[in-house]
Design an enzyme around this catalytic site. Structure first.
Site, short mmCIF file in Angstrom:
data_model
loop_
_atom_site.label_atom_id
_atom_site.label_comp_id
_atom_site.label_asym_id
_atom_site.label_seq_id
_atom_site.Cartn_x
_atom_site.Cartn_y
_atom_site.Cartn_z
NE ARG A 71 44.44 34.20 44.09
CZ ARG A 71 44.59 34.77 42.91
NH1 ARG A 71 45.57 35.64 42.69
NH2 ARG A 71 43.75 34.51 41.92
CE LYS A 73 45.42 31.01 38.59
NZ LYS A 73 44.10 31.20 39.20
NE ARG A 84 40.45 25.58 34.15
CZ ARG A 84 40.89 26.18 35.23
NH1 ARG A 84 41.41 25.48 36.21
NH2 ARG A 84 40.83 27.49 35.36
CG HIS A 148 34.90 39.58 39.49
ND1 HIS A 148 35.10 38.26 39.18
CD2 HIS A 148 34.41 39.59 40.75
CE1 HIS A 148 34.74 37.50 40.21
NE2 HIS A 148 34.31 38.29 41.18
CD GLU A 167 40.22 37.90 38.83
OE1 GLU A 167 40.40 37.43 37.70
OE2 GLU A 167 39.81 37.23 39.80
CB ALA A 179 31.85 34.94 48.25
P1 GTP Z 1 38.64 31.71 36.20
O1 GTP Z 1 39.41 32.95 36.53
O2 GTP Z 1 39.37 30.77 35.31
O3 GTP Z 1 38.09 31.02 37.43
O4 GTP Z 1 37.39 32.09 35.29
P2 GTP Z 1 36.69 33.49 35.11
O5 GTP Z 1 37.69 34.56 34.85
O6 GTP Z 1 35.57 33.31 34.14
O7 GTP Z 1 36.07 33.63 36.55
P3 GTP Z 1 35.29 34.79 37.25
O8 GTP Z 1 35.82 36.13 36.89
O9 GTP Z 1 33.84 34.54 37.12
O10 GTP Z 1 35.68 34.44 38.75
C1 GTP Z 1 36.98 34.51 39.21
C2 GTP Z 1 37.00 34.42 40.73
O11 GTP Z 1 35.78 34.96 41.30
C3 GTP Z 1 37.07 33.03 41.32
O12 GTP Z 1 38.39 32.58 41.39
C4 GTP Z 1 36.44 33.24 42.71
O13 GTP Z 1 37.37 33.85 43.59
C5 GTP Z 1 35.36 34.24 42.44
N1 GTP Z 1 34.08 33.58 42.13
C6 GTP Z 1 33.47 33.52 40.92
N2 GTP Z 1 32.33 32.84 41.00
C7 GTP Z 1 32.17 32.44 42.27
C8 GTP Z 1 31.17 31.69 42.98
O14 GTP Z 1 30.18 31.23 42.43
N3 GTP Z 1 31.37 31.50 44.32
C9 GTP Z 1 32.45 31.99 44.98
N4 GTP Z 1 32.56 31.76 46.29
N5 GTP Z 1 33.41 32.70 44.34
C10 GTP Z 1 33.29 32.91 43.01
MG MG Z 2 39.32 34.99 36.15
#
Ligand code: GTP
Ligand code: MG
Length: 232
Positions: A71, A73, A84, A148, A167, A179
């Site tokens: 996907r 964004k 944000r 990740h 990502e 999830a």
């Molecule tokens: P953002 O990218 O700003 O959200 O923060 P980050 O980079 O700290 O996030 P992270 O790498 O932890 O997570 C990125 C993506 O992982 C999210 O957009 C979700 O797709 C997935 N994800 C992370 N945590 C969860 C969770 O608790 N539940 C589910 N269903 N998906 C999650």
């Molecule tokens: Mg992220």
């Protein structure tokens, strides 16, 4: 090919706000270029993963990858994230600050497949590993598990080469099942999900993880039985 793109509409902005940034035309053109670049990066990574999956199948008569989803964004969620983080709303700022504009989810059969796919992809000469977060070894408090990665892949255009971040979330079918439902439940709940339900969901994640580990064990055990059979 001409593409029409209404920036203010897509981003849900008032005209004034949008115009106060830059001219709308310039922003829209910039966004289309950003989109093309990230779409190309997704294609590059998808192809690499398909090649690895095919090769594994040829050697071991099974696919490690069950399926893949990708996907881009949306403009709206790009803007929300920039807002944000208090970052400027420009294509350059997207390039410099966001690593999740291009996203690929790789659903594997077994936990070992996840690490194998990650290792083989990141070992490739043109791939740079920017970040790795292992939510399998260190699950989130709610039970979320996945590996990740943020990688950079070169995309070759007519007059330039760009290293583009992608990502990648790699998880098993079982982790993906959890999830997806957890995300949906959280999204649907108008207010915060009550504590006792969060606990139940976390317990589901633990049960699913035990099943994942057992399936992995069964797969290995069957492989050993087959190997013994071949020798006898
Ligand atoms: P953002 O990218 O700003 O959200 O923060 P980050 O980079 O700290 O996030 P992270 O790498 O932890 O997570 C990125 C993506 O992982 C999210 O957009 C979700 O797709 C997935 N994800 C992370 N945590 C969860 C969770 O608790 N539940 C589910 N269903 N998906 C999650
Ligand atoms: Mg992220």
């Amino acid at each position: 090919m001409t593409q029409k793109f209404d920036f203010a509409d897509a981003l849900d902005l008032s005209e004034d706000t949008a115009l106060s940034w830059r001219s709308l035309g310039e922003l829209a053109a910039g966004y289309i270029e950003v989109q093309n670049t990230y779409r190309a990066a997704i294609r590059e990574i998808n192809t690499k993963l398909e090649i690895l999956d095919d090769e594994f199948r040829m050697r071991h008569q099974r696919n490690p990858i069950h399926y893949m989803q990708s996907r881009l964004k949306t403009p709206r969620s790009i803007m929300e994230k920039l807002r944000r983080k208090g970052l400027p709303f420009t294509p350059e700022s997207v390039r410099e600050n966001l690593t999740d504009v291009a996203g690929i989810r790789v659903i594997c059969h077994y936990i070992d497949d996840i690490y194998m796919v990650a290792k083989l992809l990141t070992a490739q000469d043109d791939i740079t590993l920017v970040r790795e977060t292992d939510y399998i070894k260190n699950p989130k408090p709610n039970g979320y598990r996945s590996l990740h990665l943020v990688v950079q892949v070169p995309v070759f255009f007519a007059e330039r080469t760009e290293r583009v971040p992608v990502e990648i979330q790699i998880r098993t079918v079982a982790m993906d099942f959890w999830a997806s439902l957890e995300h949906e439940l959280r999204y649907k709940a108008a207010e915060d999900v009550p504590d006792y339900l969060v606990k139940e969901l976390t317990e589901c994640a633990e049960i699913i993880n035990r099943t994942d580990m057992k399936m992995q064990w069964i797969y290995k055990a069957l492989g050993e039985i087959k190997d013994v059979g071949k020798k006898n």
